[in-house]
Design an enzyme around this catalytic site. Structure first.
Site, short mmCIF file in Angstrom:
data_model
loop_
_atom_site.label_atom_id
_atom_site.label_comp_id
_atom_site.label_asym_id
_atom_site.label_seq_id
_atom_site.Cartn_x
_atom_site.Cartn_y
_atom_site.Cartn_z
N LYS A 164 0.83 -1.20 0.00
CA LYS A 164 0.00 0.00 0.00
C LYS A 164 0.87 1.26 0.00
CE LYS A 164 -3.85 -1.90 2.78
NZ LYS A 164 -4.96 -1.69 1.83
N ASP A 207 -7.95 -2.62 10.33
CA ASP A 207 -8.31 -3.71 9.43
C ASP A 207 -8.76 -4.96 10.18
OD1 ASP A 207 -8.78 -4.21 6.77
OD2 ASP A 207 -6.84 -5.13 6.39
N ARG A 259 -10.16 -11.48 2.34
CA ARG A 259 -11.07 -12.50 1.82
C ARG A 259 -10.45 -13.90 1.89
NH1 ARG A 259 -11.37 -9.56 -3.90
NH2 ARG A 259 -11.22 -7.84 -2.40
#
Length: 462
Positions: free
Chosen positions: A240, A251, A314
């Protein structure tokens, strides 16, 4: 909340300051009943009944308060929150009627995150009295759950890593006599290979793990709650930017929501067999980081090509959702700070909601509207599933175009939820960029109360 003291207490006629609620329509007639000096005091404060205004009215040797709300006869969770933030320490009661839903905002307004910096001029607790004694325990529990989410999300990653999340789960298990199993090390690599792969580059004291808490009678319907616990996200090798990394302590906000919701379920003794699953990792950068182009094994047996190491949440959820599905649950709810696409679409205040069943979505949206915590449903369109196709694996973890990012992430998760299982996915921001009454800047709960009240209605019978 202030010293963990209950900020709502039963009204037994004890001494308290009165609070009058008005709006711009009702204020003129109410104001006419005051003395000239009282009207002058409010005029000096520029009080005219506008929303969230607070006024102090002298009354002999004492005083009373007046607050501006949108609808005095139809209160919301937040309409008395500014009063709770602004008034001095002491006990208060509403002059006409009960606070009702405003009990929630009264408590959350007094939240202060003071782990590292103490307030320069701390204010003592503002206690709100109510004759609706039956509402007190529930209101306190909800506010405490919201404040728990705030505490966990606000804490920096060095102090809220996988070990700290494990400790939080241990505390929850002990409080409710639940059973907690923690899987890490070689066993994690074998049983939850995606959780291990995402977290393996972290330092030893932030090693990956998954917490699995169970509670309730085995004969009761199974409810599974899953939360994304990425305690810090560098983006991995697809690193990032500095700006993108700045808030990545949040997060693990999905895990915070899941832990708080599980606490509400157990505290209310809902008749369910609860399974709480919290995969906890740090997505770090090291010589053994998982790479773009790698193909990962999964608990389900599918293979996943890594299109982007920054789509790691995910992955860990996939293994956890597969484990939850093995219990054949009546319902799975997961929370995750999953995609920037959801924030682009809906902003910070509306958590994106994806479900397989229309009735589940409708129940969650209705519960959210009723309790000032509304999610917004996004679709899970089968047509977009092809965007996750891989030439060398069963699926990719990320799609190459910029369309429908939240829904495509939901479609990836759907692959790991057992066939026919009712499932709801919250893509929540877990952060409030600007303060509002009752909701300070920083970590916050979005979708928690919607989920909780839906569960109460579905499993609690009320």
């Amino acid at each position: 909340m202030a010293d963990n003291q209950p900020l709502i207490q039963p009204d037994r006629g004890q001494e308290a300051i009165s609070i009058h609620l008005v709006n711009r329509d009702t204020f003129p007639d109410w104001n006419k009943k005051l003395s000239a000096s009282q009207r002058a005091a409010l005029e000096a404060q520029k009080f005219d009944g506008g929303g969230y205004q607070v006024g102090i009215v002298p009354d002999g040797d004492s005083w009373f308060a007046v607050g501006g709300v949108a609808k005095p006869d139809e209160l919301s969770s937040w309409c008395m929150a500014k009063l709770a933030e602004s008034l001095p320490e002491g006990a208060y009661r509403r002059a006409a009627g009960e606070p009702g839903p405003a009990l929630h905002g009264w408590q959350t307004a007094q939240y202060v995150f003071d782990r590292y910096k103490k307030p320069e001029r701390p204010v003592g607790p503002r206690i709100l009295l109510t004759k609706d004694v039956k509402a007190i325990d529930g209101a306190l529990a909800e506010a405490q759950a919201v404040c728990l989410v705030r505490d966990l999300v606000n804490t920096p990653a060095e102090d809220m890593g996988p070990v700290a999340l494990e400790e939080q789960c241990e505390k929850l298990a002990k409080q409710h006599s639940a059973t907690l199993k923690v899987t890490k090390g070689d066993t994690l690599e074998q049983e939850y290979p995606m959780v291990h792969a995402v977290g393996r580059a972290a330092a030893r004291h932030h090693a990956p793990r998954i917490m699995h808490l169970t509670w309730g009678k085995e004969s009761d319907p199974v409810l599974a709650i899953v939360g994304k616990g990425v305690c810090f996200d560098s983006g991995g090798l697809d690193v990032k930017s500095a700006a993108g990394m700045k808030l990545m302590k949040k997060d693990m906000g999905g895990a915070a929501h899941a832990i708080a919701l599980a606490g509400l379920v157990m505290g209310a003794k809902l008749p369910v067999r609860l399974h709480l699953l919290v995969p906890a990792v740090e997505n770090a950068i090291s010589s053994n980081s998982f790479r773009p182009g790698d193909v990962l094994k999964t608990r389900k047996g599918l293979t996943v090509e890594i299109g982007n190491t920054d789509a790691e949440g995910r992955l860990i959820l996939g293994d956890a959702l597969q484990r939850a599905s093995e219990e054949n649950p009546e319902l799975i709810i997961d929370f995750a700070t999953l995609t920037g696409a959801a924030r682009v679409a809906l902003g910070p205040d509306y958590p994106a909601l994806m479900t397989r069943e229309d009735a589940t979505a409708e129940a969650l949206v209705a519960a959210g509207k009723a309790h000032d915590d509304e999610p917004w449903r996004l679709p899970l369109p089968e047509a977009y599933g092809e965007w996750l196709n891989s030439d060398i694996a069963d699926t990719n973890n990320a799609h190459s175009n910029s369309f429908a990012g939240a829904s495509v992430a939901g479609l990836f998760l759907d692959k790991f939820v057992g066939e026919g299982i009712d499932w709801a996915h919250f893509d929540t921001f877990a952060w409030r960029p600007q303060a509002k009454p009752g909701r300070p800047k920083g970590g916050d709960a979005y979708g928690l109360r919607a989920a909780w009240h839906m569960l109460r209605k579905r499993f609690g019978g009320d």
